[in-house]
Scaffold this motif. Structure first.
Motif, PDB file in Angstrom:
ATOM      1  N   ILE A   1     -11.873  21.781 -25.069  1.00 42.60           N
ATOM      2  CA  ILE A   1     -11.821  22.923 -26.002  1.00 42.60           C
ATOM      3  C   ILE A   1     -13.073  22.887 -26.849  1.00 42.60           C
ATOM      4  O   ILE A   1     -13.431  24.143 -27.286  1.00 42.60           O
ATOM      5  N   LYS A   2     -13.239  21.945 -27.318  1.00 44.68           N
ATOM      6  CA  LYS A   2     -14.375  21.860 -28.612  1.00 44.68           C
ATOM      7  C   LYS A   2     -15.565  21.178 -28.187  1.00 44.68           C
ATOM      8  O   LYS A   2     -16.695  21.151 -29.001  1.00 44.68           O
ATOM      9  N   VAL A   3     -15.630  20.594 -27.116  1.00 45.20           N
ATOM     10  CA  VAL A   3     -16.783  19.608 -26.696  1.00 45.20           C
ATOM     11  C   VAL A   3     -17.188  20.222 -25.298  1.00 45.20           C
ATOM     12  O   VAL A   3     -16.691  20.048 -24.366  1.00 45.20           O
ATOM     13  N   ALA A   4     -18.740  20.445 -25.115  1.00 46.38           N
ATOM     14  CA  ALA A   4     -19.292  20.806 -23.978  1.00 46.38           C
ATOM     15  C   ALA A   4     -19.334  19.590 -23.050  1.00 46.38           C
ATOM     16  O   ALA A   4     -19.552  18.613 -23.828  1.00 46.38           O
ATOM     17  N   CYS A   5     -19.266  19.716 -21.783  1.00 43.90           N
ATOM     18  CA  CYS A   5     -19.372  18.623 -20.922  1.00 43.90           C
ATOM     19  C   CYS A   5     -20.586  17.901 -21.289  1.00 43.90           C
ATOM     20  O   CYS A   5     -20.712  16.588 -21.070  1.00 43.90           O
ATOM     21  N   GLN A   6     -21.861  18.398 -21.543  1.00 40.23           N
ATOM     22  CA  GLN A   6     -22.912  17.806 -21.451  1.00 40.23           C
ATOM     23  C   GLN A   6     -23.012  16.922 -22.754  1.00 40.23           C
ATOM     24  O   GLN A   6     -23.512  15.956 -22.702  1.00 40.23           O
TER      25      GLN A   6
ATOM     26  N   TYR B   1     -26.968  17.156 -32.353  1.00 40.63           N
ATOM     27  CA  TYR B   1     -25.531  17.788 -32.188  1.00 40.63           C
ATOM     28  C   TYR B   1     -25.231  19.100 -32.847  1.00 40.63           C
ATOM     29  O   TYR B   1     -25.637  18.743 -33.957  1.00 40.63           O
ATOM     30  N   ALA B   2     -24.906  20.161 -32.201  1.00 43.06           N
ATOM     31  CA  ALA B   2     -24.515  21.359 -33.145  1.00 43.06           C
ATOM     32  C   ALA B   2     -23.516  22.087 -32.435  1.00 43.06           C
ATOM     33  O   ALA B   2     -23.360  22.097 -31.277  1.00 43.06           O
ATOM     34  N   TRP B   3     -22.911  22.885 -33.327  1.00 41.51           N
ATOM     35  CA  TRP B   3     -21.794  23.992 -32.893  1.00 41.51           C
ATOM     36  C   TRP B   3     -22.607  25.069 -32.099  1.00 41.51           C
ATOM     37  O   TRP B   3     -23.657  25.624 -32.760  1.00 41.51           O
ATOM     38  N   PHE B   4     -22.214  25.382 -30.969  1.00 39.27           N
ATOM     39  CA  PHE B   4     -23.056  26.473 -30.206  1.00 39.27           C
ATOM     40  C   PHE B   4     -21.937  27.353 -29.166  1.00 39.27           C
ATOM     41  O   PHE B   4     -21.196  26.586 -28.566  1.00 39.27           O
ATOM     42  N   ASN B   5     -21.965  28.585 -29.583  1.00 37.62           N
ATOM     43  CA  ASN B   5     -21.045  29.537 -28.965  1.00 37.62           C
ATOM     44  C   ASN B   5     -21.883  30.455 -27.719  1.00 37.62           C
ATOM     45  O   ASN B   5     -21.017  31.333 -27.302  1.00 37.62           O
ATOM     46  N   GLY B   6     -23.040  30.007 -27.539  1.00 36.37           N
ATOM     47  CA  GLY B   6     -23.491  30.732 -26.136  1.00 36.37           C
ATOM     48  C   GLY B   6     -24.178  31.771 -26.797  1.00 36.37           C
ATOM     49  O   GLY B   6     -24.960  32.371 -25.629  1.00 36.37           O
ATOM     50  N   THR B   7     -24.338  32.297 -28.081  1.00 35.11           N
ATOM     51  CA  THR B   7     -25.346  33.380 -28.644  1.00 35.11           C
ATOM     52  C   THR B   7     -26.368  32.489 -29.459  1.00 35.11           C
ATOM     53  O   THR B   7     -26.135  31.619 -30.123  1.00 35.11           O
TER      54      THR B   7
ATOM     55  N   GLU C   1     -15.268  30.395 -29.506  1.00 33.75           N
ATOM     56  CA  GLU C   1     -16.057  30.051 -28.554  1.00 33.75           C
ATOM     57  C   GLU C   1     -17.114  28.777 -28.670  1.00 33.75           C
ATOM     58  O   GLU C   1     -17.663  28.387 -27.603  1.00 33.75           O
ATOM     59  N   SER C   2     -17.114  28.373 -29.943  1.00 32.57           N
ATOM     60  CA  SER C   2     -18.015  27.329 -30.193  1.00 32.57           C
ATOM     61  C   SER C   2     -17.590  25.795 -29.609  1.00 32.57           C
ATOM     62  O   SER C   2     -16.530  25.463 -29.620  1.00 32.57           O
ATOM     63  N   LYS C   3     -18.620  25.174 -29.163  1.00 28.54           N
ATOM     64  CA  LYS C   3     -18.306  23.672 -28.533  1.00 28.54           C
ATOM     65  C   LYS C   3     -19.668  23.151 -29.342  1.00 28.54           C
ATOM     66  O   LYS C   3     -20.699  23.280 -29.751  1.00 28.54           O
TER      67      LYS C   3
END
Lengths: 207, 533
Positions: B289-294, B354-360, B388-390
Motif C-alpha cells: 500500500i505504501k512501499v513500491a516494490c522497487q 527515498y521519497a514519497w512518489f505518486n507517479g506525477t 497514490e503515493s508510495k
C-alpha cells in the motif's frame, strides 16, 4: 496448617498461559519499538502478531468462563477493608501484622487487587488489544477515516506496554507478601494456599 | 491416588497447557508465506512469423537509409502514423503538470536538465538518439515518414550503428570509419525483429554522454549480467528483454522516465506479472500500500559500472600552461575533471535516496524563475497522506549549472559544435558565448550575465532488481539508526524508527519507580523481620 482451595484448574491455566503470552508480547513489542534486538525485527513482528491472536483467544475464553462460573464477582471492587489493605502493605507488613483479608475460593482477591486487576481487565488489556489491532490492520491513510498514521493509537499502545511492565514488576514482588514468601506462588501453581489455623471470622470479608 | 491426580492436574494446567499455547503461537507465528512463483515466457522465445530475407524489396540496392524506411512502410503501412505521434519521434508530449500548472508540451526537446543542460541546439550530438535521420536543426521535416529510422530499434544483427555527431545519420561512403562503417542495409533489413536490449540500450544506457551516466540503473553490463545484478535480465536467469516489461502495442511503449514525464499513466509495472500481493504473506503484502516494490527489491544501483552523482559545470573550461584542455581521473579510473564538462563525482553500488512518489512529476520550464536553491530540475510529487503515493528509491543527480543572474532562469548552453570558432563550449571553452548561442537557438532572452546554481534532478530507480536473498531486510528501515534507509523520510510514524520521547521517558520512569518501590519495600521488610525476631 490447613490447605484452602483458592484457584481452580482453569484459573491456573489462564494465569500461566497469559503470563507466557504477555512475556512474549512484551519482549517482541519492545524489540519492535526499537529498544533492543533479540528475535530480529521480522520474527519479532510475526511473534508479536501471533501472540496477540493467542492473547485475544485466551481473553475470550476467559471472559466466557468468568461469567459462566460467576467468578467475575472476584473482580468487583469494594471499599470494604480497602484502607486496611493499603495500611497493611504500608505499615502492618513490617510488624508481622495479620493480613486484613482472607482468601477463599469465592473471594480470592483482596480489595487492592480487585481494583488493580479490574483496571488491567477493563483498561489496559482492551486498550492494548484495540490499539494493537488498529495498528495492525488500520494504519494507512487509505482507510475511510484517516487517522494520520494512528499516532494516537501508537502512543497509547506504547504507554500501555510500559504500564504492563510496571505491573509485572510489582505483581511479581507482591507474590512474596503471603504468609510465607512462597505461599502465593504455590497457591497459583497447586491451587491451594497453606494457612496457619487461626480463629478468624470470614464474615466481614468483602463480597 | 488423589494426590497423584492432583499433581498431574497441576502439571497439566500450569506447565503443559501454557507451553502448548506458546508452542502453537510460535509455530503459527513464524510461518512465512511462500511467494507466488511467476512463470513467464519471454517474448523473444515466441519465434518469428515472417522471414524478411524472402522479400524482393529488401534485396534492392539501398542508396540512403531513408530508402530502407520507404521499403518498410510499403508493407507496414500506417506504422509511420503511430511512430510520428510518439515521444520517441516528437521528443515532446502534451501533458498535464501537477500543482495546477496546466497543459504543456514538454519533452527532451524543450526541457533543461543538469547533465548537458539541454538537447535543443546541440542536435548534432544529442539527436543521434532521435529515432530519425538527420535532425540537424530546425529545418528537419517531422512530417516526412521516410525520416523515421526503423532499423535502430528493429535491427536484430547488432551491426547497425549510427555515427557520432551526425544528428542520427549512419555513416556514408564519404565518412565511414572502422568503428562506424556504412551499414549493410540488405543484411540488416532482412534480419529485423522485435527490439532487443541492445537496440534500446544504445541510447538508454548512454544518456548523458557515457555508459550509466544518467540513470544509474541502466547500463551496458545489463546486456550480459548475473542474477545479482538484475534477476529479470540475467543471462542465467529469465533473460528478459526491455519489452518483456515495457509492453508495447502499436509502437506505444509503456514505461515512464520522470526526468521528462509528468503523468501517472501508461506505466510499466511489476504488477503486470507479480500481482499486488506477491509475497503471499499478510505482513509483507501490506507494505504494498505504501512501499513500491522497487524500494525493497533494489537495495543498491550502479552494481557494475559507476554512475554520475554530481556534475559541476562552474569549473569547466580550464586549460593547462600550454593552453590545452585538462583531464583528471579519480581512483576508479573515471574522469573527475574534463575541461569541456567540468568536475564529476562518480559512485557505484549506491544506496538510493527515498521519497514519497505518486507517479506525477513537475518540471522546470523555460519560463520558470529560480526561487529555491538547490533548484529542483524535476519534482516528484507525493506525501504520506496522498493515497497514490508510495516510498520510492531515487537517484538524485546533483549539479551546478549556469543561470541568467538577471532573469533568474536556467540557460541553454551550446556545448556541441561542428568545428572550432563557432562558439560551442566543447570546441572553444567559452561559457559566455556558448550560453549566448544556446539561448539564441532556443529563442529565449538572455541578459548576458550568468552565474552557477546548485540543481537537483530526481530519477526513480526501477531496474537492477536483486534476487530475493539480497532484498532489504526489515531492520534496514525499521531502525532508530541514523543509517536507516528511511531515517530522513518525514511525515509518518514508522515502527522501530519513531517513538514519542515523552511516552518513552515517562514509561521508563514508571518502571524505575516500580523497581525502586519494590526494592525499598523489601529492604524495609527484611529489617522489620530482624527487629521483630
Amino acid at each position: 496448617m490447613r490447605k484452602i482451595k483458592i484457584f481452580s484448574r482453569f484459573e491456573r491455566f489462564w494465569h500461566w498461559s497469559q503470563m507466557a503470552v504477555v512475556v512474549l508480547l512484551t519482549l517482541t513489542g519492545f524489540e519492535i519499538h526499537g529498544n533492543f534486538a533479540m528475535f530480529g525485527f521480522e520474527q519479532a513482528v510475526r511473534l508479536h502478531n501471533a501472540a496477540a491472536i493467542s492473547f485475544i483467544i485466551l481473553g475470550f475464553i476467559t471472559i466466557f468462563w468468568l461469567f459462566v462460573t460467576g467468578q467475575y464477582q472476584n473482580f468487583i471492587p469494594t471499599r470494604n477493608k480497602l484502607k486496611e489493605q493499603i495500611s497493611f502493605y504500608a505499615k502492618g507488613i513490617f510488624h508481622n501484622a495479620p493480613h486484613p483479608t482472607k482468601k477463599t475460593e469465592t473471594n480470592k482477591l483482596n480489595p487492592l487487587q480487585r481494583i488493580i486487576y479490574l483496571g488491567l481487565l477493563i483498561l489496559i488489556f482492551p486498550v492494548q488489544t484495540i490499539t494493537g489491532l488498529l495498528y495492525l490492520y488500520y494504519h494507512y491513510p487509505e482507510n475511510p477515516i484517516d487517522a494520520s498514521g494512528l499516532w494516537l493509537a501508537v502512543i497509547t499502545h506504547t504507554l500501555g506496554a510500559f504500564l504492563v511492565v510496571a505491573f509485572v514488576v510489582v505483581h511479581v514482588y507482591m507474590t512474596s507478601t503471603g504468609h510465607r514468601i512462597t505461599t502465593n506462588v504455590k497457591a497459583m501453581i497447586t491451587g491451594f494456599e497453606e494457612e496457619p489455623i487461626k480463629k478468624e471470622s470470614t464474615e466481614k470479608q468483602p463480597v | 491416588m488423589n494426590k497423584i491426580s492432583q499433581k498431574l492436574t497441576t502439571f497439566l494446567v500450569v506447565l503443559v497447557l501454557p507451553a502448548l499455547v506458546i508452542f502453537l503461537t510460535v509455530h503459527f507465528g513464524l510461518r512465512r508465506g511462500i511467494p507466488v512463483k511467476k512463470e513467464y515466457q519471454v517474448r523473444a522465445s515466441l519465434g518469428k512469423k515472417v522471414d524478411h530475407s524472402e522479400f524482393q524489396i529488401l534485396k534492392q540496392e539501398f542508396k540512403r537509409p531513408q530508402d530502407v524506411t520507404a521499403a518498410c512502410l510499403s508493407c507496414h503501412n500506417k506504422r509511420d502514423d503511430e511512430l510520428m505521434a510518439s515521444a520517441h519521434w516528437k521528443w515532446d508530449r502534451e501533458t498535464n503538470l501537477p500543482n495546477g500548472r496546466g497543459k504543456v508540451n514538454i519533452g527532451k526537446k524543450n526541457l533543461i536538465n543538469n547533465f548537458c543542460m539541454a538537447a535543443d541546439g546541440n542536435n548534432g550530438s544529442c539527436m543521434r538518439c532521435h529515432i530519425g535521420y538527420g535532425w540537424q536543426d530546425k529545418s528537419f521535416d517531422f512530417n516526412d515518414p521516410n525520416n523515421i529510422d526503423c532499423l535502430v530499434c528493429h535491427d536484430n544483427t547488432n551491426t547497425y550503428k549510427k555515427r557520432k555527431n551526425s544528428a542520427g545519420m549512419p555513416a556514408t561512403t564519404e565518412n565511414a570509419t572502422s568503428e562506424f562503417p556504412v551499414p549493410d542495409y540488405n543484411f540488416v533489413s532482412q534480419n529485423v525483429g522485435k527490439p532487443k536490449r541492445e537496440n534500446c540500450g544504445v541510447c538508454h544506457f548512454h544518456g548523458g554522454g557515457g555508459n550509466n551516466v544518467k540513470h544509474g540503473d541502466l547500463e551496458e553490463a545489463m546486456l550480459n549480467c548475473s542474477r545479482s545484478v538484475d534477476v529479470h535480465m540475467a543471462k542465467d536467469g529469465k533473460d528478459m528483454a526491455c519489452n518483456d516489461c515495457h509492453l508495447t502495442e502499436n509502437h506505444n511503449i509503456t514505461g515512464r522516465a520522470y526526468s521528462v514525464s509528468s503523468e501517472n499513466t501508461n506505466r510499466s509495472t511489476c504488477e503486470q506479472c507479480h500481482t499486488s500481493a506477491p509475497h503471499n504473506d499478510k505482513v509483507l503484502d501490506m507494505h504494498y500500500i505504501k512501499v513500491a516494490c522497487q524500494t525493497c527489491h533494489i537495495p543498491i544501483y550502479a552494481k557494475v559500472n559507476p554512475t554520475v552523482m554530481y556534475w559541476d559545470w562552474s569549473v569547466a573550461g580550464k586549460r593547462d600552461a600550454n593552453g590545452n584542455p585538462i583531464t583528471e581521473y579519480d581512483n576508479q579510473h573515471k574522469y573527475s575533471y574534463i575541461s569541456i564538462k567540468g568536475h564529476f563525482v562518480w559512485n557505484d553500488h549506491v544506496k538510493p535516496d527515498y521519497a514519497w512518489f505518486n507517479g506525477t512529476a513537475d518540471h522546470y520550464l523555460y519560463d520558470d524563475t529560480i526561487t529555491t536553491i538547490p533548484l529542483k530540475i524535476n519534482t516528484l510529487m507525493g506525501n504520506y497522506e496522498d493515497l497514490e503515493s508510495k516510498i520510492w528509491p531515487i537517484k538524485i543527480h546533483r549539479g551546478k549549472q549556469p543561470f541568467d543572474t538577471i532573469s533568474k532562469k536556467l540557460v541553454n548552453v551550446k556545448v556541441f559544435g561542428n568545428s572550432k570558432g563557432e562558439g560551442a563550449f566543447w570546441e572553444d571553452l567559452r561559457m559566455d558565448t556558448a550560453i549566448y548561442l544556446g539561448m539564441k537557438y532556443a529563442e529565449r532572452e538572455y541578459s548576458g550575465k550568468f552565474d552557477f546554481v546548485q540543481t537537483e534532478a530526481y530519477w526513480p530507480i526501477n531496474h537492477q532488481v536483486a534476487p530475493k536473498e539480497q532484498t532489504l531486510k526489515c531492520i534496514d528501515c525499521h531502525t532508530r539508526s541514523e543509517e536507516g534507509r528511511l531515517a530522513k523520510l518525514p511525515g509518518f510514524y514508522l515502527p522501530g524508527r519513531n517513538y514519542a520521547k515523552a511516552v518513552d521517558y515517562s514509561g521508563f520512569a514508571i518502571i524505575i519507580i516500580s523497581v525502586l518501590g519494590v526494592i525499598i519495600h523489601s529492604v524495609m521488610r527484611i529489617f522489620a523481620r530482624k527487629n521483630n525476631l
